[in-house]
Design an enzyme around this catalytic site. Structure first.
Site, PDB file in Angstrom:
ATOM      1  N   LYS A  20       1.062  -5.398  -6.720  1.00  0.00           N
ATOM      2  CA  LYS A  20       0.341  -4.075  -7.645  1.00  0.00           C
ATOM      3  C   LYS A  20      -0.217  -4.690  -8.799  1.00  0.00           C
ATOM      4  CE  LYS A  20       0.366  -0.462  -4.363  1.00  0.00           C
ATOM      5  NZ  LYS A  20       0.910   1.296  -4.607  1.00  0.00           N
ATOM      6  N   ASN A  59       3.499   2.443  -8.196  1.00  0.00           N
ATOM      7  CA  ASN A  59       5.403   2.040  -7.607  1.00  0.00           C
ATOM      8  C   ASN A  59       5.245   0.286  -6.568  1.00  0.00           C
ATOM      9  OD1 ASN A  59       2.780   2.248  -5.969  1.00  0.00           O
ATOM     10  ND2 ASN A  59       3.560   3.380  -4.281  1.00  0.00           N
ATOM     11  N   GLU A 101      -6.053  -4.347   7.922  1.00  0.00           N
ATOM     12  CA  GLU A 101      -5.566  -4.373   6.205  1.00  0.00           C
ATOM     13  C   GLU A 101      -5.962  -6.217   6.338  1.00  0.00           C
ATOM     14  OE1 GLU A 101      -2.596  -3.327   4.560  1.00  0.00           O
ATOM     15  OE2 GLU A 101      -3.044  -1.362   4.913  1.00  0.00           O
TER      16      GLU A 101
HETATM   17  N1  LIG Z   1       0.604  12.196  -4.730  1.00  0.00           N
HETATM   18  C1  LIG Z   1       0.266  11.383  -4.941  1.00  0.00           C
HETATM   19  N2  LIG Z   1       0.466  10.989  -6.808  1.00  0.00           N
HETATM   20  C2  LIG Z   1       0.071   9.954  -7.189  1.00  0.00           C
HETATM   21  N3  LIG Z   1      -0.468   8.489  -6.220  1.00  0.00           N
HETATM   22  C3  LIG Z   1      -0.127   8.796  -5.072  1.00  0.00           C
HETATM   23  C4  LIG Z   1       0.875   9.752  -4.596  1.00  0.00           C
HETATM   24  N4  LIG Z   1       0.589   9.466  -3.376  1.00  0.00           N
HETATM   25  C5  LIG Z   1      -0.103   8.253  -2.782  1.00  0.00           C
HETATM   26  N5  LIG Z   1      -0.539   7.386  -4.419  1.00  0.00           N
HETATM   27  C6  LIG Z   1      -0.345   6.495  -4.816  1.00  0.00           C
HETATM   28  O1  LIG Z   1      -1.260   5.660  -3.169  1.00  0.00           O
HETATM   29  C7  LIG Z   1      -0.688   4.517  -2.878  1.00  0.00           C
HETATM   30  C8  LIG Z   1      -1.035   5.010  -1.679  1.00  0.00           C
HETATM   31  O2  LIG Z   1      -1.119   5.634  -0.795  1.00  0.00           O
HETATM   32  P1  LIG Z   1      -0.125   5.916   0.305  1.00  0.00           P
HETATM   33  O3  LIG Z   1       0.153   6.951   1.178  1.00  0.00           O
HETATM   34  O4  LIG Z   1      -0.438   5.020   1.448  1.00  0.00           O
HETATM   35  O5  LIG Z   1       1.065   5.068  -0.034  1.00  0.00           O
HETATM   36  P2  LIG Z   1       2.130   3.862   0.159  1.00  0.00           P
HETATM   37  O6  LIG Z   1       1.300   3.369   2.405  1.00  0.00           O
HETATM   38  O7  LIG Z   1       3.366   4.141   0.470  1.00  0.00           O
HETATM   39  O8  LIG Z   1       1.281   2.953  -0.496  1.00  0.00           O
HETATM   40  P3  LIG Z   1       0.813   1.409  -0.441  1.00  0.00           P
HETATM   41  O9  LIG Z   1      -0.452   1.737   0.547  1.00  0.00           O
HETATM   42  O10 LIG Z   1      -0.427   0.845  -1.758  1.00  0.00           O
HETATM   43  O11 LIG Z   1       1.597   1.076   0.465  1.00  0.00           O
HETATM   44  C9  LIG Z   1       0.716   5.323  -3.068  1.00  0.00           C
HETATM   45  O12 LIG Z   1       1.322   3.319  -2.952  1.00  0.00           O
HETATM   46  C10 LIG Z   1       0.871   5.825  -4.485  1.00  0.00           C
HETATM   47  O13 LIG Z   1       0.886   4.394  -5.490  1.00  0.00           O
HETATM   48  O1  LIG Z   2      -0.455  10.773  -4.588  1.00  0.00           O
HETATM   49  C1  LIG Z   2       0.005   9.696  -4.536  1.00  0.00           C
HETATM   50  C2  LIG Z   2      -0.171   8.988  -3.554  1.00  0.00           C
HETATM   51  C3  LIG Z   2       0.230   7.549  -3.407  1.00  0.00           C
HETATM   52  N1  LIG Z   2      -0.098   7.270  -5.408  1.00  0.00           N
HETATM   53  C4  LIG Z   2      -0.755   5.758  -4.917  1.00  0.00           C
HETATM   54  O2  LIG Z   2      -1.499   5.193  -3.010  1.00  0.00           O
HETATM   55  C5  LIG Z   2      -1.170   4.133  -3.124  1.00  0.00           C
HETATM   56  C6  LIG Z   2      -1.551   4.292  -1.431  1.00  0.00           C
HETATM   57  O3  LIG Z   2      -0.911   5.020  -0.757  1.00  0.00           O
HETATM   58  P1  LIG Z   2       0.313   5.453   0.814  1.00  0.00           P
HETATM   59  O4  LIG Z   2       0.104   6.934   0.899  1.00  0.00           O
HETATM   60  O5  LIG Z   2      -0.516   3.988   1.227  1.00  0.00           O
HETATM   61  O6  LIG Z   2       1.401   4.902   0.431  1.00  0.00           O
HETATM   62  P2  LIG Z   2       1.932   3.518   0.361  1.00  0.00           P
HETATM   63  O7  LIG Z   2       1.626   2.982   1.588  1.00  0.00           O
HETATM   64  O8  LIG Z   2       1.869   2.606  -0.549  1.00  0.00           O
HETATM   65  O9  LIG Z   2       3.689   3.619   0.732  1.00  0.00           O
HETATM   66  C7  LIG Z   2       0.890   4.386  -3.225  1.00  0.00           C
HETATM   67  O10 LIG Z   2       1.264   2.934  -3.434  1.00  0.00           O
HETATM   68  C8  LIG Z   2       0.708   4.986  -4.593  1.00  0.00           C
HETATM   69  O11 LIG Z   2       0.512   3.795  -5.447  1.00  0.00           O
HETATM   70  C9  LIG Z   2      -0.517   8.032  -5.428  1.00  0.00           C
HETATM   71  O12 LIG Z   2      -1.075   7.160  -6.312  1.00  0.00           O
HETATM   72  N2  LIG Z   2       0.049   9.294  -5.913  1.00  0.00           N
END
Ligand SMILES: Nc1ncnc2c1ncn2[C@@H]1O[C@H](COP(=O)(O)OP(=O)(O)OP(=O)(O)O)[C@@H](O)[C@H]1O
Ligand SMILES: O=c1ccn([C@@H]2O[C@H](COP(=O)(O)OP(=O)(O)O)[C@@H](O)[C@H]2O)c(=O)[nH]1
Ligand SMILES: [Mg+2]
Length: 176
Positions: free
Chosen positions: A33, A136, A150
């Protein structure tokens, strides 16, 4: 999976002995990122995947568009943090890559660690290099289906290369 080399097209047989593989040879999308690029972690992140034994089959640097992100994060577009997420993800270049290997989807998720770096164990990318959920450092697909979706979104077919690693027989045990 038509684009995988011939010797990868079958799923690994689940073993007669104790070892059990949950999946086969897969591909996944990993993206450094904008914070990871700015902090010059691209090399370190690539190195972790190379060291583990995975094979790089696609790599590019790009400026992500709002449209791409709304598809990539289509499950999150209604979340309150979504506008901030787009600001973050468009704040600078992203380095997108496709890694291939046995169970690469689940293994790369484990290497990356939980979404919130506060919960990420030391040794994971997020646990070692980040503090805040909104900064992150890296993305990794969270399921085989998600990875396929994706990869199609971020890469054109011709940008993915099939090639053979010379050390393949050292990292894989192929049943006769
Ligand atoms: N509660 C939150 N507050 C702020 N940002 C969040 C939050 N949850 C997710 N993100 C951001 O949204 C991203 C996507 O959330 P996601 O749930 O897909 O997490 P992730 O799968 O771990 O992340 P990614 O899809 O980026 O690998 C997170 O990586 C995080 O950066
Ligand atoms: O409360 C949240 C959750 C997610 N994210 C961002 O959204 C990304 C995608 O969320 P996802 O849940 O896919 O988590 P990831 O797959 O990245 O772990 C995250 O990596 C976070 O960068 C965030 O900013 N706040
Ligand atoms: Mg995610």
């Amino acid at each position: 999976h038509d684009c995988l080399p011939v010797y990868f097209r079958q799923r690994w047989p689940s073993s007669r002995r104790k070892t059990r593989f949950t999946g086969g040879v897969e591909r996944t999308l990993v993206a450094v990122k904008p914070d990871g690029v700015q902090r010059r972690y691209v090399g370190q992140i690539i190195q972790r995947f190379e060291k583990r034994g995975f094979k790089l089959v696609g790599l590019k640097m790009l400026q992500a568009s709002d449209g791409l992100l709304s598809q990539h994060y289509r499950e999150l577009v209604k979340k309150p943090f979504y506008p901030n997420l787009v600001d973050y993800m468009t704040s600078g270049p992203v380095v997108a890559m496709v890694w291939e290997g046995l169970n690469v989807v689940q293994s790369s998720r484990r290497m990356v660690g939980p979404t919130n770096p506060a919960e990420a164990p030391a040794g994971t990318v997020r646990g070692d290099l980040s503090l805040h959920v909104s900064r992150n450092v890296v993305h990794a697909s969270d399921s085989v289906e998600g990875a396929e979706r994706e990869i199609k979104l971020w890469f054109e077919g011709k940008e993915l290369l099939n090639w053979e690693c010379y050390d393949h027989s050292l990292t894989y045990k192929e049943d006769k």
